[in-house]
Design an enzyme around this catalytic site. Structure first.
Site, PDB file in Angstrom:
ATOM      1  N   CYS A 125       0.854  -1.186   0.000  1.00  0.00           N
ATOM      2  CA  CYS A 125       0.000   0.000   0.000  1.00  0.00           C
ATOM      3  C   CYS A 125       0.885   1.229   0.000  1.00  0.00           C
ATOM      4  CB  CYS A 125      -0.924  -0.015   1.214  1.00  0.00           C
ATOM      5  SG  CYS A 125      -1.980   1.443   1.355  1.00  0.00           S
ATOM      6  N   GLY A 126       0.753   2.056  -1.041  1.00  0.00           N
ATOM      7  CA  GLY A 126       1.619   3.222  -1.176  1.00  0.00           C
ATOM      8  C   GLY A 126       1.401   4.273  -0.115  1.00  0.00           C
ATOM      9  N   CYS A 172      -5.406   6.516  -2.900  1.00  0.00           N
ATOM     10  CA  CYS A 172      -4.697   5.252  -3.098  1.00  0.00           C
ATOM     11  C   CYS A 172      -3.322   5.594  -3.641  1.00  0.00           C
ATOM     12  CB  CYS A 172      -5.453   4.341  -4.065  1.00  0.00           C
ATOM     13  SG  CYS A 172      -4.568   2.808  -4.477  1.00  0.00           S
TER      14      CYS A 172
END
Length: 309
Positions: A95-96, A238
């Protein structure tokens, strides 16, 4: 019941429950994750991040061996595994936004020391991600990216016709769709997942992108984005999706497109840099990481046990 300490954090509105588990003592089930992330009866979050030392977790140890990073685990600098779960209890490659919040959490908990300009390697299911502490937050080198040749047809509620999508992995799978008008982006209904044809084997996050006018200002590309994440639904941001959206827009814009991008999401603004490296083109994601509050939560004994997962 077992009492577990947690911290709530977010990166541009993409929020997480964070748990420190250096010794790998917690065995958290998918049902527990879903309950903790539930916004009505739990803490509420887009996902859960568990911080565990590589050598204390069976999955992390296997991943480190697969990525040939076992030497890192034995250095004086602690090598950490980001065990990332989506809100529905499924796991994801990485997950960035979460990885920036994860490193901020490690620093605040005193589990690592990371001065400004310093870099910390984090093990994820998608590989090892170096995260640098900057003056304004953190920047993560997400490594090499890949674009699939075949287009995906995407049906989105609130958008009048089926649109073509571009498939990109960074390392999570994404399908990026370009929209021509702000009204289309704002009017899209992401309460239901977009329908993809063909359906990706592992699913995919879907990004809806609206290029700015002008697209480039002061050498920086500018886009707006909304996202539907597999396992979490629409989120306010995101990180890997912002990277995929910038890469797709650069591809569509042609060879004169910039390497630096500013991606505006409902929760804020993220920076994307595309840089040349010895092993190919890398992408770097930058943005803030906020730790909001900490507390304790009681979990059924059956959900938490000693030992490796």
């Amino acid at each position: 019941m077992a009492e577990v300490r947690f911290t709530k954090g977010h990166g541009t509105g993409n929020d997480f429950v964070l748990v420190a588990d250096p010794a790998g003592a917690l065995d958290v089930s998918p049902a527990t994750v879903a309950r903790l992330c539930d916004r009505h009866v739990g803490i509420g979050a887009d996902g859960l991040l568990r911080a565990v030392r590589v050598g204390a977790d069976v999955e992390a140890t296997a991943l480190a061996a697969a990525f040939e990073t076992t030497a890192l685990a034995s250095t004086e600098q602690a090598f950490w595994f980001m065990d990332y779960w989506n809100a529905d209890g499924s796991t994801a490659e990485m997950c960035g936004n979460g990885i920036r919040v994860f490193v901020a959490f490690l620093v605040r908990e005193g589990l690592v020391e990371l001065p400004a300009g310093g870099t910390l390697p984090i093990l994820t299911r998608g590989g090892v991600v170096p995260v640098q502490r900057t003056a304004t937050g953190f920047e993560a080198d997400l490594g090499r990216w890949r674009m699939d040749a075949d287009e995906v047809a995407v049906r989105i509620d609130g958008v009048d016709v089926v649109r073509p999508g571009l498939s990109i992995r960074v390392p999570n799978p994404h399908v990026v769709v370009a929209l021509a008008e702000d009204a289309e982006l704002d009017g899209a209904d992401l309460t239901a997942p977009p329908v993809l044809d063909p359906v990706p084997v592992a699913g995919a996050n879907v990004e809806l992108v609206r290029p700015a006018d002008p697209l480039v200002e002061d050498g920086v590309g500018r886009i707006r984005m909304r996202v539907h994440e597999r396992g979490s639904g629409e989120t306010r941001s995101c990180g890997t999706g912002a990277v995929a959206a910038a890469l797709a827009t650069r591809y569509w814009a042609g060879p004169e497109a910039p390497q630096d991008w500013r991606v505006t999401v409902p929760g804020g603004v993220l920076g994307v840099r595309i840089v040349a490296a010895e092993d190919g083109e890398h992408v770097a994601l930058s943005g803030p990481a906020e730790l909001v509050y900490s507390g304790t939560v009681h979990i059924s004994v059956g959900d938490v046990s000693g030992g490796d997962r």
